[in-house]
Design an enzyme around this catalytic site. Structure first.
Site, PDB file in Angstrom:
ATOM      1  N   ARG B  41       0.674  -1.247  -0.025  1.00 14.85           N
ATOM      2  CA  ARG B  41      -0.094   0.033  -0.170  1.00 14.85           C
ATOM      3  C   ARG B  41       0.799   1.184   0.079  1.00 14.85           C
ATOM      4  NH1 ARG B  41      -4.539   0.807   4.476  1.00 14.85           N
ATOM      5  NH2 ARG B  41      -2.739   1.545   5.821  1.00 14.85           N
ATOM      6  N   SER B 111     -12.427  -3.604   2.643  1.00 10.70           N
ATOM      7  CA  SER B 111     -12.153  -2.974   4.006  1.00 10.70           C
ATOM      8  C   SER B 111     -13.897  -2.815   4.215  1.00 10.70           C
ATOM      9  CB  SER B 111     -11.477  -1.860   3.994  1.00 10.70           C
ATOM     10  OG  SER B 111     -10.161  -2.215   3.588  1.00 10.70           O
ATOM     11  N   LYS B 143      -4.012   5.584   9.598  1.00 15.41           N
ATOM     12  CA  LYS B 143      -5.026   5.860   8.706  1.00 15.41           C
ATOM     13  C   LYS B 143      -6.033   6.884   9.328  1.00 15.41           C
ATOM     14  CE  LYS B 143      -7.655   3.525   5.244  1.00 15.41           C
ATOM     15  NZ  LYS B 143      -8.074   2.053   4.557  1.00 15.41           N
TER      16      LYS B 143
END
Lengths: 224, 224
Positions: B41, B111, B143
């Protein structure tokens, strides 16, 4: 076999410049005024939003036959939307990789800003690229990270190299109606515009004016 | 047929947290310490850089059989790298679209952060998804835009729903070695970690410690 592609007046979308109007509304008007191809560009959008935007643009141009819709950078979005092509910059996925993903039946364009970049583009395997975007002709607020301006002479040089190599050449960067004719006279196959249409109060009329100026830039017998 | 996937200790990479070490070096060490799967990511990277990063991670895990490499969000990159799968969030390309692009032989994760999102995930056509990432268990600086923390009870609820629907469930969000055992005890199939490994001075030893804690969280007879 690639889809037909008329590069004469190639609109590159800018969501913020179009706002508060939906991009698709601006595209619809600009195409009615004479835009011949559309590149959907929104570097800040999620891929989900970019897919929705691409589909909205495809719907907007559907009434006018022959207007290709190309997606900037996002190969996954181009595949999902069954777009006519992809345009990548020097920092995006490498052109040979993109060609491997999109197969032989979609258009592929690459931005080039220097003799070295056009030479590298021409050294790619035949069939990788269809088009180069020669940029920036002049400085432009819509792409502040673009390199130094090529000017008309630099544009002429890169366009000639591209065309000698069998590629379509379009010019981009700071081109408005006031300068469209002189850019057309450099020998490019077309011009790309962003602000000149996305920020126009009347995109249809702005596109008509650009087409008129473009036709002044090249002798009638060679104008497509 | 999907590739084998062991979700027990699923590392999600963070380029900035790994720095100045190359991500691939941190991955190599973490896998040596017991990481069972890796998700690449880097939302800030260009697709070109993400492709290079993915290939570097694939090389880093190649010595350990069975460690899947999944790409976050970038379906084009996953296809080009021939990655084992893709993981998308609620704002990325829709799961059904991603499945259409990646075909039946790659893993797809999504997610989910609420009962409504897990219900929507379970309503997708069979075979669309393989895994859900249940998040955030706790708040996490990696996040900041994640929703409210689920806590252990919320995680247990979403994981149970996912598993009842035949999906693998992993938990993510603020999980370090100190809390790994209690998360494992909620019934998830594995945990995802970012900071706990990417920011660790010794990722191999940090991974070993996480594996030990995870094995404490579930009775030995059910621990895979």
């Amino acid at each position: 076999m690639r889809p037909p592609f008329d590069p004469t007046l190639y609109l590159v979308t800018d969501t913020q410049l179009c706002a508060p109007r939906p991009v698709a509304d601006v595209v619809r008007a600009a195409v009615a005024g004479g835009v011949t191809a559309v590149q959907v560009r929104d570097k800040g959008a999620s891929r989900r939003d970019l897919l929705a935007l691409t589909r909205a643009v495809q719907e907007a141009v559907a009434e006018v036959p022959g207007v290709a819709v190309v997606v900037n950078d996002a190969v996954d979005v181009a595949l999902l939307a069954a777009a006519d092509g992809v345009h990548v910059g020097q920092e995006d996925l490498p052109a040979t990789e993109v060609r491997a993903l999109i197969g032989p039946r979609r258009l592929l364009g690459l931005s080039v800003s220097s003799p070295a970049e056009i030479a590298a583009a021409l050294a790619l395997p035949t069939g990788t690229l269809d088009l180069v975007g020669v940029s920036p002709v002049w400085g432009t607020p819509t792409k502040p990270d673009a390199g130094p301006a090529l000017g008309l002479d630099g544009t002429r040089e890169l366009a000639a190299a591209a065309r000698a190599g069998g590629l379509t050449a379009v010019a981009i960067g700071g081109i408005g109606a006031d300068r469209a004719a002189e850019v057309a006279a450099t020998g490019v196959d077309g011009i790309c515009v962003v602000s000149a249409l996305c920020a126009a109060a009347d995109p249809a009329s702005a596109a008509r004016k650009l087409r008129r100026e473009l036709s002044r830039g090249v002798p009638a017998e060679v104008y497509r």
